[in-house]
Design an enzyme around this catalytic site. Structure first.
Site, PDB file in Angstrom:
ATOM      1  N   GLY A  10      43.725  41.661  49.445  1.00  0.00           N
ATOM      2  CA  GLY A  10      42.435  42.326  49.266  1.00  0.00           C
ATOM      3  C   GLY A  10      42.563  43.555  48.386  1.00  0.00           C
ATOM      4  N   ALA A  11      43.550  43.539  47.493  1.00  0.00           N
ATOM      5  CA  ALA A  11      43.872  44.718  46.678  1.00  0.00           C
ATOM      6  C   ALA A  11      42.780  45.070  45.682  1.00  0.00           C
ATOM      7  CB  ALA A  11      45.197  44.501  45.946  1.00  0.00           C
ATOM      8  N   GLY A  12      41.894  44.124  45.398  1.00  0.00           N
ATOM      9  CA  GLY A  12      40.799  44.403  44.473  1.00  0.00           C
ATOM     10  C   GLY A  12      39.574  44.975  45.152  1.00  0.00           C
ATOM     11  N   GLY A  13      39.635  45.122  46.472  1.00  0.00           N
ATOM     12  CA  GLY A  13      38.480  45.582  47.237  1.00  0.00           C
ATOM     13  C   GLY A  13      38.341  47.093  47.276  1.00  0.00           C
ATOM     14  N   PHE A  14      37.281  47.522  47.912  1.00  0.00           N
ATOM     15  CA  PHE A  14      36.922  48.940  48.063  1.00  0.00           C
ATOM     16  C   PHE A  14      38.087  49.756  48.625  1.00  0.00           C
ATOM     17  CE2 PHE A  14      34.396  51.798  51.160  1.00  0.00           C
ATOM     18  CZ  PHE A  14      34.349  52.863  50.272  1.00  0.00           C
ATOM     19  N   LEU A  15      38.659  49.297  49.742  1.00  0.00           N
ATOM     20  CA  LEU A  15      39.780  49.986  50.370  1.00  0.00           C
ATOM     21  C   LEU A  15      41.096  49.659  49.680  1.00  0.00           C
ATOM     22  CD1 LEU A  15      41.104  51.657  52.628  1.00  0.00           C
ATOM     23  CD2 LEU A  15      41.032  49.599  54.068  1.00  0.00           C
ATOM     24  N   LYS A 159      37.177  39.329  63.282  1.00  0.00           N
ATOM     25  CA  LYS A 159      38.100  40.463  63.214  1.00  0.00           C
ATOM     26  C   LYS A 159      38.814  40.664  64.551  1.00  0.00           C
ATOM     27  CE  LYS A 159      38.579  42.925  60.103  1.00  0.00           C
ATOM     28  NZ  LYS A 159      39.542  42.833  58.967  1.00  0.00           N
TER      29      LYS A 159
END
Length: 373
Positions: A10-15, A159
């Site tokens: 998820g490295a392209g995400g917001f966090l 989650k």
């Protein structure tokens, strides 16, 4: 640990992007593998600029692709797993959310074992704990309280299951004879530059004469700045690699908040945008109890229409509860075990976010200008 490497999903995400920016500053880190479904050219360029002594390897692929995950995990020392589908409005099909958020996490854990990755940090969510009722009041909650979300909504349910899988995997035997150690971080609602939820609220207001929609006027929450959540991940990976600190962290979860004032979601949006003339909706609104039952009726309508038409209600009971509860948490356990202290003060976080909101306002003005020409 000398010459270690880290995989961030998820490295392209917001966090995810913020975690990468902090990771490149870590000592003796030889490689960061950034994994996501796809990376745009602008993000690829940003990652290339971050490369110094640390190599950045871009991996595009599916979290459900087992061979891809096994290759991605080879020779990795630490995994930070942020990849997930976030959907509180029921836009994404339930099966897709469960596949990515639960099965994807399970496959990544299995790939860890095969590749003998010893450290796994999972980005969980405050929604794992609730809220289950808008009448329930949790103020400065902590990890010792037995809180668990009971809503069947796919995002919090997925989650919850994924976090349980991660914490249950702590102590697994690795292929090379080593041991897998895990922990999970439960951030509050995350705000900051790049937040798609905040962006949607601001853009909607700009198209509505500057009036911010009421999304949670009855809530009291403690939102957390994205930079501080990213910092907590860095401290968690350091602690799990520290022989003295690691034993108390393994298999644990931590609430991650900061010093952002406790407030409603509506007040947060207003505080971050009032400088640009945006204002709260002053019109009368339905009582919370009535909104809850209207949400229930909309759910029934959606269910009855399902055989012939896909109707997505503007809100439901879960959204009403999520957006209008008193639900705040302390970060004392993270402070004790991870040496966590917010990297950014409320004033710094507010300033950075307000500047970004200003860029959204400027972009909106440019769009209007181009339409009138």
């Amino acid at each position: 640990m000398t010459g270690w490497s880290c995989l961030v999903t998820g490295a392209g995400g917001f966090l995810g992007q913020r975690i990468i920016r902090l990771l490149v500053k870590e000592k003796e880190l030889k490689e960061i593998r950034v994994l996501d479904k796809a990376f745009g050219p602008e993000l690829r360029e940003e990652f290339s600029k971050l490369q110094n002594k640390t190599k950045l390897t871009v991996l595009e692929g599916d979290i459900l692709d087992e061979p891809f995950l096994k290759r991605a995990c080879q020779d990795v020392s630490v995994i930070i797993h942020t990849a997930c589908i976030i959907d509180v409005f029921g836009v994404t099909h339930r099966e897709s959310i469960m596949n990515v958020n639960v099965k994807g996490t399970q496959l990544l854990l299995e790939a860890c074992v095969q590749a003998s990755v010893p450290v796994f940090i999972y980005t969980s969510s405050i929604e794992v704990a609730g809220p289950n009722s808008y009448k329930e009041i949790i103020q400065n909650g902590h990890e010792e309280e037995p809180l668990e979300n009971t809503w069947p909504a796919p995002y919090p349910h997925s989650k919850k299951l994924a976090e349980k899988a991660v914490l249950a995997a702590n102590g697994w035997n690795l292929k090379n004879g080593g041991t897998l150690y895990t922990c999970a971080l439960r951030p509050m609602y995350i705000y900051g530059e790049g937040s798609r939820f905040l962006s949607a609220s601001i853009n909607e207001a700009l198209n509505n004469n500057g009036i911010l929609s009421s999304v949670g006027k009855f809530s009291t929450v403690n939102p957390v700045y994205v930079g501080n959540v990213a910092w907590a991940h860095i401290l968690a990976l350091r602690a799990l690699q520290d022989p003295k600190k690691a034993p108390s962290i393994r298999g644990q979860f931590y609430y991650i908040s900061d010093d952002t004032p406790h407030q409603s979601y509506d007040n947060l949006n207003y505080t971050l945008s009032k400088e640009f003339g945006l204002r709260l909706d002053s019109r009368w609104s339905f009582p919370l109890s009535l909104m809850y039952w209207i949400g229930f009726l909309l759910e029934i309508v959606s269910f009855l229409l399902r055989p012939i038409y896909t109707y997505r209600p503007p809100f439901n009971r879960h959204i009403v509860t999520l957006s209008n509860s008193v639900f705040t948490f302390s970060y004392k356990k993270a402070q004790r075990d991870l040496a966590y202290k917010p990297l950014y003060s409320w004033e710094e976080a507010k300033q950075k976010t307000v500047e970004w909101v200003g860029s959204l306002v400027d972009r909106h003005k440019e769009t209007l200008k181009s339409k009138t020409q």
